[in-house]
Design a protein around this motif. Sequence first.
Motif, PDB file in Angstrom:
ATOM      1  N   PRO A  82      -4.220  31.157   8.843  1.00 22.26           N
ATOM      2  CA  PRO A  82      -5.629  31.681   8.919  1.00 22.26           C
ATOM      3  C   PRO A  82      -5.766  32.613  10.388  1.00 22.26           C
ATOM      4  N   GLU A  83      -4.584  32.521  11.015  1.00 23.47           N
ATOM      5  CA  GLU A  83      -4.624  33.275  12.528  1.00 23.47           C
ATOM      6  C   GLU A  83      -3.245  33.308  12.779  1.00 23.47           C
ATOM      7  N   GLY A  84      -2.994  34.178  13.838  1.00 24.94           N
ATOM      8  CA  GLY A  84      -1.676  34.355  14.173  1.00 24.94           C
ATOM      9  C   GLY A  84      -1.188  33.819  15.505  1.00 24.94           C
ATOM     10  N   THR A  85      -1.871  33.142  16.364  1.00 26.86           N
ATOM     11  CA  THR A  85      -1.489  32.592  17.657  1.00 26.86           C
ATOM     12  C   THR A  85      -0.446  31.219  17.362  1.00 26.86           C
ATOM     13  N   ALA A  86      -0.904  30.561  16.563  1.00 26.78           N
ATOM     14  CA  ALA A  86      -0.112  29.215  16.440  1.00 26.78           C
ATOM     15  C   ALA A  86       1.150  29.640  15.931  1.00 26.78           C
ATOM     16  N   PHE A 112      -5.728  34.310   6.240  1.00 26.00           N
ATOM     17  CA  PHE A 112      -6.334  33.814   5.144  1.00 26.00           C
ATOM     18  C   PHE A 112      -7.365  32.765   5.420  1.00 26.00           C
ATOM     19  N   ARG A 113      -8.737  32.893   5.122  1.00 26.53           N
ATOM     20  CA  ARG A 113      -9.697  31.889   5.393  1.00 26.53           C
ATOM     21  C   ARG A 113     -10.686  31.988   4.404  1.00 26.53           C
ATOM     22  N   HIS A 114     -10.780  30.459   3.876  1.00 26.41           N
ATOM     23  CA  HIS A 114     -11.682  30.547   2.544  1.00 26.41           C
ATOM     24  C   HIS A 114     -13.128  30.578   3.063  1.00 26.41           C
ATOM     25  N   GLU A 115     -13.782  31.782   3.684  1.00 24.94           N
ATOM     26  CA  GLU A 115     -15.261  32.020   4.238  1.00 24.94           C
ATOM     27  C   GLU A 115     -15.991  32.389   3.006  1.00 24.94           C
ATOM     28  N   ARG A 116     -17.133  32.594   3.181  1.00 24.03           N
ATOM     29  CA  ARG A 116     -18.082  33.085   1.969  1.00 24.03           C
ATOM     30  C   ARG A 116     -17.809  34.603   2.175  1.00 24.03           C
ATOM     31  N   ARG A 121     -16.528  40.331   6.032  1.00 22.17           N
ATOM     32  CA  ARG A 121     -15.858  39.005   6.150  1.00 22.17           C
ATOM     33  C   ARG A 121     -15.034  38.675   4.821  1.00 22.17           C
ATOM     34  N   TYR A 122     -13.783  38.678   4.989  1.00 25.28           N
ATOM     35  CA  TYR A 122     -12.996  38.586   3.844  1.00 25.28           C
ATOM     36  C   TYR A 122     -11.960  37.358   3.838  1.00 25.28           C
ATOM     37  N   ARG A 123     -11.597  36.909   2.599  1.00 24.07           N
ATOM     38  CA  ARG A 123     -10.850  35.903   2.430  1.00 24.07           C
ATOM     39  C   ARG A 123      -9.363  36.095   2.890  1.00 24.07           C
ATOM     40  N   GLU A 126      -6.811  41.445   7.956  1.00 22.74           N
ATOM     41  CA  GLU A 126      -5.620  41.726   8.851  1.00 22.74           C
ATOM     42  C   GLU A 126      -6.000  41.577  10.067  1.00 22.74           C
ATOM     43  N   GLN A 127      -5.196  41.048  10.941  1.00 26.95           N
ATOM     44  CA  GLN A 127      -5.224  41.067  12.278  1.00 26.95           C
ATOM     45  C   GLN A 127      -4.273  41.804  13.132  1.00 26.95           C
ATOM     46  N   PHE A 128      -4.437  42.510  14.100  1.00 26.06           N
ATOM     47  CA  PHE A 128      -3.336  42.871  15.025  1.00 26.06           C
ATOM     48  C   PHE A 128      -3.568  41.836  16.372  1.00 26.06           C
ATOM     49  N   MET A 130      -2.136  40.149  20.160  1.00 22.85           N
ATOM     50  CA  MET A 130      -1.057  40.333  21.132  1.00 22.85           C
ATOM     51  C   MET A 130      -1.022  38.890  21.625  1.00 22.85           C
ATOM     52  N   GLU A 131       0.115  38.497  22.253  1.00 26.44           N
ATOM     53  CA  GLU A 131       0.153  37.079  22.742  1.00 26.44           C
ATOM     54  C   GLU A 131       1.157  37.326  24.188  1.00 26.44           C
ATOM     55  N   ALA A 132       0.754  36.823  25.325  1.00 28.00           N
ATOM     56  CA  ALA A 132       1.883  36.891  26.487  1.00 28.00           C
ATOM     57  C   ALA A 132       1.982  35.455  26.895  1.00 28.00           C
ATOM     58  N   VAL A 257     -17.982  30.539  23.695  1.00 22.84           N
ATOM     59  CA  VAL A 257     -17.203  29.534  23.691  1.00 22.84           C
ATOM     60  C   VAL A 257     -15.840  29.532  22.878  1.00 22.84           C
ATOM     61  N   ARG A 258     -15.898  30.290  21.803  1.00 24.70           N
ATOM     62  CA  ARG A 258     -14.862  30.430  20.564  1.00 24.70           C
ATOM     63  C   ARG A 258     -14.833  29.196  19.875  1.00 24.70           C
ATOM     64  N   GLY A 259     -14.443  29.704  18.626  1.00 26.18           N
ATOM     65  CA  GLY A 259     -14.539  28.564  17.503  1.00 26.18           C
ATOM     66  C   GLY A 259     -13.096  28.109  17.585  1.00 26.18           C
ATOM     67  N   ASP A 261      -9.792  25.581  19.200  1.00 24.50           N
ATOM     68  CA  ASP A 261      -9.746  24.705  20.450  1.00 24.50           C
ATOM     69  C   ASP A 261      -8.773  24.875  21.558  1.00 24.50           C
ATOM     70  N   TYR A 262      -8.021  25.820  21.503  1.00 28.55           N
ATOM     71  CA  TYR A 262      -7.033  25.949  22.158  1.00 28.55           C
ATOM     72  C   TYR A 262      -7.210  26.826  23.535  1.00 28.55           C
ATOM     73  N   TYR A 263      -8.413  27.107  23.771  1.00 26.20           N
ATOM     74  CA  TYR A 263      -8.618  27.812  24.850  1.00 26.20           C
ATOM     75  C   TYR A 263      -8.843  27.245  26.305  1.00 26.20           C
ATOM     76  N   ASN A 264      -8.679  27.822  27.452  1.00 23.80           N
ATOM     77  CA  ASN A 264      -9.140  27.310  28.796  1.00 23.80           C
ATOM     78  C   ASN A 264      -9.506  28.743  29.522  1.00 23.80           C
ATOM     79  N   SER A 279     -19.954  41.237  13.610  1.00 31.01           N
ATOM     80  CA  SER A 279     -20.126  42.179  14.493  1.00 31.01           C
ATOM     81  C   SER A 279     -18.964  42.042  15.772  1.00 31.01           C
ATOM     82  N   GLU A 280     -18.159  40.932  15.193  1.00 31.59           N
ATOM     83  CA  GLU A 280     -17.075  40.649  16.420  1.00 31.59           C
ATOM     84  C   GLU A 280     -15.805  41.521  15.840  1.00 31.59           C
ATOM     85  N   ILE A 281     -15.259  42.427  16.596  1.00 31.40           N
ATOM     86  CA  ILE A 281     -14.165  43.116  16.308  1.00 31.40           C
ATOM     87  C   ILE A 281     -12.778  42.732  16.656  1.00 31.40           C
TER      88      ILE A 281
HETATM   89  P1  HAM Z   1     -10.738  34.714  15.845  1.00 33.16           P
HETATM   90  O1  HAM Z   1     -11.898  35.177  16.589  1.00 33.16           O
HETATM   91  O2  HAM Z   1     -10.843  33.567  14.775  1.00 33.16           O
HETATM   92  O3  HAM Z   1      -9.483  34.522  16.795  1.00 33.16           O
HETATM   93  O4  HAM Z   1     -10.085  36.261  15.112  1.00 33.16           O
HETATM   94  C1  HAM Z   1     -10.142  37.174  15.753  1.00 33.16           C
HETATM   95  C2  HAM Z   1     -10.700  38.296  14.844  1.00 33.16           C
HETATM   96  O5  HAM Z   1     -10.448  38.432  13.605  1.00 33.16           O
HETATM   97  C3  HAM Z   1     -12.177  38.561  14.791  1.00 33.16           C
HETATM   98  O6  HAM Z   1     -12.782  38.998  15.918  1.00 33.16           O
HETATM   99  C4  HAM Z   1     -12.511  39.270  13.743  1.00 33.16           C
HETATM  100  O7  HAM Z   1     -12.746  40.382  14.160  1.00 33.16           O
HETATM  101  C5  HAM Z   1     -11.361  39.050  12.751  1.00 33.16           C
HETATM  102  N1  HAM Z   1     -11.747  38.153  11.589  1.00 33.16           N
HETATM  103  C6  HAM Z   1     -11.711  36.767  11.762  1.00 33.16           C
HETATM  104  N2  HAM Z   1     -12.302  36.094  10.364  1.00 33.16           N
HETATM  105  C7  HAM Z   1     -12.270  37.269   9.760  1.00 33.16           C
HETATM  106  C8  HAM Z   1     -12.550  37.376   8.351  1.00 33.16           C
HETATM  107  N3  HAM Z   1     -12.837  36.455   7.394  1.00 33.16           N
HETATM  108  N4  HAM Z   1     -12.692  38.611   7.807  1.00 33.16           N
HETATM  109  C9  HAM Z   1     -12.540  39.768   8.505  1.00 33.16           C
HETATM  110  N5  HAM Z   1     -12.264  39.644   9.683  1.00 33.16           N
HETATM  111  C10 HAM Z   1     -11.977  38.486  10.467  1.00 33.16           C
HETATM  112  C11 HAM Z   1      -8.237  34.434  16.355  1.00 33.16           C
HETATM  113  O8  HAM Z   1      -7.767  34.635  15.272  1.00 33.16           O
HETATM  114  C12 HAM Z   1      -7.248  33.999  17.485  1.00 33.16           C
HETATM  115  N6  HAM Z   1      -5.888  33.837  16.889  1.00 33.16           N
HETATM  116  C13 HAM Z   1      -7.251  35.266  18.617  1.00 33.16           C
HETATM  117  C14 HAM Z   1      -6.295  35.125  19.669  1.00 33.16           C
HETATM  118  C15 HAM Z   1      -5.178  35.606  19.839  1.00 33.16           C
HETATM  119  N7  HAM Z   1      -6.526  34.356  20.677  1.00 33.16           N
HETATM  120  C16 HAM Z   1      -5.654  34.038  21.451  1.00 33.16           C
HETATM  121  N8  HAM Z   1      -4.738  34.997  21.013  1.00 33.16           N
END
Ligand code: HAM
Length: 428
Positions: A82-86, A112-116, A121-123, A126-128, A130-132, A257-259, A261-264, A279-281
């Motif tokens: 559902p995201e790339g960090t993990a 991939f996220r099963h959102e409405r 907002r798509y299921r 694509e994300q780009f 960066m992790e350091a 606060v972000r959705g 759990d791993y942040y500090n 609105s969050e890009i």
């Molecule tokens: P996230 O806020 O869940 O963070 O997602 C990052 C970005 O992915 C969002 O700001 C949004 O632009 C886009 N995004 C999320 N869900 C969707 C969706 N259903 N459809 C379209 N775009 C979406 C993370 O994923 C963390 N891994 C970010 C991170 C990297 N933190 C530390 N390193």
Amino acid sequence: MRNRIQAIRGVRDIFSTEAAYWLKLENALRTLAGIYGYQYIKLPILEQTLLFQRSIGDGTDIVSKEMYTFADKNGDSLTMRPEGTAGCVRAVNQHSLAYGEKCKLWYNGPMFRHERPQKGRYRQFEQFGMEAFGFQKADIEVDMLLFCHRLWEQLGLTEHVNLHVNTIGDLASREKYKAVLLDYLNSNAALIGDDIVRMRQNPLRMLDSKRPELAQIIADAPRLADYLSAESADFFAYFLDLLDKMSIKYNLKPSLVRGLDYYNDTVFEWSTDRLGAQSEICAGGRYDGLVADLGGKPNYAVGFAIGLDRVINLLECTNQLAKQHTVDVYLATEYQADIRARAYSLLEQWRTLLPSVKFQACLEDTSLKKQLQQANKHGAKYVVIIGGEEFAADTISVKFLNADIPQKMYTTKEFSEILIQEYKNDNG
Ligand code: HAM
């Protein structure tokens, strides 16, 4: 006729002008990542479900409601990321990429996220990212924000995006604050079913609630800033000072606060008011505990991810997705093997000589008129014509589609010179 099979809900095909812009955006990101000294890491889409449960957190919306999880043929529980960090942290630990050294990585690809589903907002999206790893000071956060800042500038988006920053403190500050916040929230009657579950799982996430009834309660809530440890407060002050000194504009947003759990400490997001609810890009922050939580040697970590679908939507709604031309030089010929062979040989020579120029030839038996229509449709600038006459005289005729110049005959050498002059500084 049999039913047409459709793409599944929330999953899109990307084509034509939009697809051309995806390539441009991906190229821009790739080049910029290299310039900032980040290295590419290619990560798998499938991971063990446990990875996301342990990193993003069991109680988060992503893990509790949105993951594409299934048992494979061996009965192992797998999840489409559902995201790339993990996955990135898993890989860094597995291959000891950050042991005793610093490491700056980037990745991109589908999540991939099963959102409405709705616009933005798509299921599958694509994300780009960066992790350091290995950077203790907030200079790395600023390095990443400078990268984003330059990207928005290159894309012509600077005036449409805003940076929001906050600190959620270190673990000790957060525990202290959570207890205070919990007391405060408990004394408020407006909480309903889902709120209470969220509050019990992580009271901080209540600050992020979009429920209008909670807006005032959240606005009046105690502030984490008042419970920060001296280290966290100093860390954040240095971060803000550096942003000020680098003239990066930001808003302090205590409710950020972000959705996951791993942040500090540092959390940030770039948002726009041009895309409605989605609105969050771009979003990210520091997650110093995660490397050890996933079995690695404790290490500092910071990262972010950009939602590329939303960036493309923003380019579109700010009118920056102009129709792309797909051909520079179109070759129109008579349908005869020896003429075609000469035409294709010429094109091959030009393709070697001018690798950034887009050439296309007619591959059908069709009239010159139709071939000119094709050239126009592709936005070609030149049409090179080889008819019987040109073939016999070993010349070519050139039609200028974008200029008020009459059709002209050249030797191939003469016209090659013209193309070289025109495109010598073009990188495609
Ligand atoms: P996230 O806020 O869940 O963070 O997602 C990052 C970005 O992915 C969002 O700001 C949004 O632009 C886009 N995004 C999320 N869900 C969707 C969706 N259903 N459809 C379209 N775009 C979406 C993370 O994923 C963390 N891994 C970010 C991170 C990297 N933190 C530390 N390193």
